[in-house]
Design a protein around this motif. Structure first.
Motif, PDB file in Angstrom:
ATOM      1  N   MET A 133       0.841  -1.163  -0.040  1.00  0.00           N
ATOM      2  CA  MET A 133       0.020   0.039  -0.054  1.00  0.00           C
ATOM      3  C   MET A 133       0.988   1.323   0.157  1.00  0.00           C
ATOM      4  O   MET A 133       0.575   2.258  -0.640  1.00  0.00           O
ATOM      5  N   ILE A 134       1.828   1.194   0.750  1.00  0.00           N
ATOM      6  CA  ILE A 134       3.099   2.336   0.666  1.00  0.00           C
ATOM      7  C   ILE A 134       3.548   2.341  -0.788  1.00  0.00           C
ATOM      8  O   ILE A 134       3.591   3.498  -0.998  1.00  0.00           O
ATOM      9  N   THR A 135       3.850   1.306  -1.336  1.00  0.00           N
ATOM     10  CA  THR A 135       4.577   1.386  -2.472  1.00  0.00           C
ATOM     11  C   THR A 135       3.660   1.774  -3.474  1.00  0.00           C
ATOM     12  O   THR A 135       3.890   2.863  -4.573  1.00  0.00           O
ATOM     13  N   GLU A 136       2.199   1.417  -3.559  1.00  0.00           N
ATOM     14  CA  GLU A 136       1.225   1.939  -4.471  1.00  0.00           C
ATOM     15  C   GLU A 136       1.017   3.455  -4.537  1.00  0.00           C
ATOM     16  O   GLU A 136       1.033   3.910  -5.426  1.00  0.00           O
ATOM     17  N   LYS A 137       0.983   3.783  -3.319  1.00  0.00           N
ATOM     18  CA  LYS A 137       0.890   5.324  -3.059  1.00  0.00           C
ATOM     19  C   LYS A 137       1.896   6.240  -3.647  1.00  0.00           C
ATOM     20  O   LYS A 137       1.586   7.057  -4.639  1.00  0.00           O
ATOM     21  N   GLU A 138       3.129   5.746  -3.422  1.00  0.00           N
ATOM     22  CA  GLU A 138       4.319   6.388  -3.775  1.00  0.00           C
ATOM     23  C   GLU A 138       4.300   6.283  -5.592  1.00  0.00           C
ATOM     24  O   GLU A 138       4.427   7.340  -6.018  1.00  0.00           O
ATOM     25  N   LEU A 139       3.952   5.307  -5.977  1.00  0.00           N
ATOM     26  CA  LEU A 139       3.949   5.046  -7.317  1.00  0.00           C
ATOM     27  C   LEU A 139       2.953   5.921  -7.984  1.00  0.00           C
ATOM     28  O   LEU A 139       2.988   6.388  -9.024  1.00  0.00           O
ATOM     29  N   ILE A 140       1.762   5.985  -7.213  1.00  0.00           N
ATOM     30  CA  ILE A 140       0.621   6.982  -7.778  1.00  0.00           C
ATOM     31  C   ILE A 140       0.982   8.421  -7.893  1.00  0.00           C
ATOM     32  O   ILE A 140       0.846   8.884  -9.028  1.00  0.00           O
ATOM     33  N   ASP A 141       1.674   8.683  -6.836  1.00  0.00           N
ATOM     34  CA  ASP A 141       2.070  10.325  -6.804  1.00  0.00           C
ATOM     35  C   ASP A 141       3.278  10.435  -7.765  1.00  0.00           C
ATOM     36  O   ASP A 141       3.044  11.407  -8.304  1.00  0.00           O
ATOM     37  N   THR A 142       4.209   9.349  -7.874  1.00  0.00           N
ATOM     38  CA  THR A 142       5.344   9.788  -8.613  1.00  0.00           C
ATOM     39  C   THR A 142       4.461   9.773 -10.392  1.00  0.00           C
ATOM     40  O   THR A 142       5.034  10.642 -11.055  1.00  0.00           O
ATOM     41  N   SER A 143       3.620   8.854 -10.667  1.00  0.00           N
ATOM     42  CA  SER A 143       3.242   8.820 -12.069  1.00  0.00           C
ATOM     43  C   SER A 143       2.391  10.136 -12.261  1.00  0.00           C
ATOM     44  O   SER A 143       2.332  10.735 -13.332  1.00  0.00           O
ATOM     45  N   THR A 144       1.487  10.623 -11.127  1.00  0.00           N
ATOM     46  CA  THR A 144       0.675  11.612 -11.337  1.00  0.00           C
ATOM     47  C   THR A 144       1.536  12.912 -11.621  1.00  0.00           C
ATOM     48  O   THR A 144       1.172  13.624 -12.499  1.00  0.00           O
ATOM     49  N   GLU A 145       2.749  12.750 -11.046  1.00  0.00           N
ATOM     50  CA  GLU A 145       3.670  14.103 -11.096  1.00  0.00           C
ATOM     51  C   GLU A 145       4.376  13.974 -12.366  1.00  0.00           C
ATOM     52  O   GLU A 145       4.484  15.029 -13.283  1.00  0.00           O
ATOM     53  N   LYS A 146       4.932  12.805 -12.894  1.00  0.00           N
ATOM     54  CA  LYS A 146       5.698  12.749 -14.057  1.00  0.00           C
ATOM     55  C   LYS A 146       4.554  12.932 -15.365  1.00  0.00           C
ATOM     56  O   LYS A 146       5.262  13.846 -16.059  1.00  0.00           O
ATOM     57  N   PHE A 147       3.528  12.782 -15.280  1.00  0.00           N
ATOM     58  CA  PHE A 147       2.451  12.803 -16.456  1.00  0.00           C
ATOM     59  C   PHE A 147       1.636  14.058 -16.467  1.00  0.00           C
ATOM     60  O   PHE A 147       1.026  14.254 -17.361  1.00  0.00           O
ATOM     61  N   SER A 148       1.924  14.805 -15.267  1.00  0.00           N
ATOM     62  CA  SER A 148       1.025  15.941 -15.165  1.00  0.00           C
ATOM     63  C   SER A 148      -0.387  15.927 -15.062  1.00  0.00           C
ATOM     64  O   SER A 148      -1.260  16.288 -15.506  1.00  0.00           O
ATOM     65  N   LEU A 149      -0.753  14.654 -14.486  1.00  0.00           N
ATOM     66  CA  LEU A 149      -2.132  13.935 -14.487  1.00  0.00           C
ATOM     67  C   LEU A 149      -2.937  14.963 -13.447  1.00  0.00           C
ATOM     68  O   LEU A 149      -2.325  15.259 -12.425  1.00  0.00           O
TER      69      LEU A 149
END
Length: 484
Positions: free
Chosen positions: A413-429
């Motif tokens: 769950m921690i890894t999932e949240k980190e990846l969601i935040d990173t992906s959101t930032e990278k792709f400017s979602l």
């Protein structure tokens, strides 16, 4: 004449063979291609109501098909589904259906089969779609004794069969589908413009929704406002406007909602999780009754928490939990009856548990299973009908594995949240989220692969990780977690 007789005999033989064989998951998807083509939400862009019905029914169907493929999963509740099916010309059917002037018909049917092949045939037959193409799928034999006598080879028909009968050659269709297999890049190329247009159109309504949600939450001092289903933004705004009117007309009945979560769903009441459920088809009169009954609901909730605590004491300190994402949406009354029945069985059994031997572990009660199991998230799934005498051995045998899975779940769950935040930032979602049926492991795999790509299409978009491709009516992009 003899050639015709041979074809008839072969067709009869085929039916016998199909009854003794089973499909793989990939075969089932191929077999259901005509069905997906007939009901896919993308084809109902001008009909938001029908599109929403198909979106929700597809999610439930996908969950049903996934459960069929899980090893050891043998207990199913009948699942009633409704789809709007596109068709070229109306034809008769035995299922409940109605035709409209819009080029589609409503079809309702109930799934209660326990294998993929029967389910696929039921779906196709219910929608009056051909099942002839199922004949050439390479299916695997079932491990039952009666299936051992069948010939373990795919059925291949001579090309003259298709020219004679007029049926489509599944091999040619599959080859064509593979040549134009959908990839994430190609799909985004084709649908980005449509999604951007819908998203821009929905932005004023999205702002209105946030405003209404904030004002009502602040005015009523609610913990949260949620929706059980993926209604469109316009529908959600309408529901909040209805609640706002009730607040103005009958403010006295809402004095007991402080700190609670309101969920707009299919029926009114209080959920097993303690949330106030407002049925979207109910009128203010029904909602008012629910708010007036809140003091009684709170009393029942205290009794429910007491039952959970007593069960925990009888089972070595294990925590009894209710997980909304994994369990049916139960009312408080339904869940209380389940707990009460299970508690009475335990109390009479006098099981030999040390008071704290299972502390730190978790369990959920289920009414549609017959054997206890351990979920991948680390909680025990205990059937209400199981013999309590079987529980001590099962708990102790699986306790260490359960603790390891619970720890792994927290890490995921921690890894999932980190990846969601990173992906959101990278792709400017603007937003990245997932359907409840997508697991943490699937979401993690999806995000890791997304981060390896360059996807300028996604800037400012709302991206939903699901099981199929779709552009929702408000511009959200849905992609399957296992995209290619």
């Amino acid at each position: 004449f003899y050639y015709f007789i041979r074809l008839c005999l072969e067709k009869i033989l085929l039916q016998c063979v199909l009854q003794s064989r089973t499909l793989s998951g990939a075969d089932a998807i191929n077999a259901l291609r005509p069905f997906y083509f007939a009901v896919h939400p993308d084809f109902f862009g001008q009909h938001p109501k029908e599109r929403e019905v198909n979106e929700n029914s597809l999610k439930r169907l996908n969950g049903y098909l996934e459960n069929l493929q899980k090893p050891g999963f043998r207990s199913f509740k009948p699942t009633q589904l409704t789809f709007y099916v596109r068709e070229r010309e109306p034809n008769s059917s035995n299922v409940q259906e109605s035709f409209s002037a819009s080029g589609f018909r409503a079809v309702s049917f109930t799934l209660h089969t326990r294998d993929l092949l029967s389910t696929v045939l039921d779906i196709l037959n219910s929608c009056s779609l051909s099942t002839e193409h199922v004949q050439s799928l390479n299916v695997n034999p079932q491990p039952h004794e009666e299936a051992k006598s069948t010939v373990n080879r795919p059925i291949k028909w001579d090309k003259t069969y298709y020219s004679f009968t007029g049926f489509k050659d599944p091999e040619e269709e599959l080859e064509q589908a593979q040549r134009v297999e959908t990839t994430l890049i190609s799909w985004l190329d084709d649908h980005e413009a449509s999604a951007v247009k819908k998203l821009k159109k929905s932005l004023p309504l999205r702002k209105e929704l946030e405003r209404l949600k904030f004002e009502l939450s602040h005015q009523l001092q609610l913990s949260d406002i949620r929706w059980q289903r993926s209604w469109g933004i316009a529908h959600r705004c309408s529901q909040l406007h209805s609640l706002g009117r009730l607040v103005q007309q009958r403010p006295e009945v809402l004095k007991n909602v402080k700190g609670r979560t309101v969920v707009f769903t299919d029926r009114s009441g209080m959920s097993a999780a303690g949330h106030i459920m407002l049925g979207t088809m109910d009128v203010h009169h029904h909602w008012t009754k629910i708010f007036e009954r809140l003091p009684n609901y709170y009393k029942l909730q205290k009794r429910l928490l007491f039952l959970e605590d007593r069960i925990s004491q009888l089972l070595g300190g294990i925590q009894v939990i209710y997980i909304e994402e994994l369990q049916p949406l139960l009312t408080l009354e339904e869940y209380y009856e389940t707990l009460d029945s299970f508690y009475n069985k335990l109390r009479d059994s006098r099981l030999p548990f040390h008071p704290h031997s299972l502390r730190g572990l978790q369990m959920i009660l289920e009414s549609d299973r017959y054997a206890p199991s351990l979920h991948e998230f680390g909680h025990f799934m205990i059937p209400t009908v199981c013999d309590p005498a079987t529980l001590p051995w099962f708990f102790f045998a699986k306790a260490q594995e359960a603790r390891e899975k619970l720890k792994r779940k927290e890490e995921m769950m921690i890894t999932e949240k980190e990846l969601i935040d990173t992906s959101t930032e990278k792709f400017s979602l603007d937003r990245l989220y997932k359907e409840p049926s997508v697991s943490s492991a699937q979401m993690i795999d999806c995000c890791k692969r997304l981060l390896e790509e360059s996807l300028p299409y996604l800037q400012g978009m709302h991206l939903c990780i699901s099981h199929f491709y779709s552009v929702l009516q408000d511009g959200d992009l849905c992609i399957p977690w296992n995209w290619k």
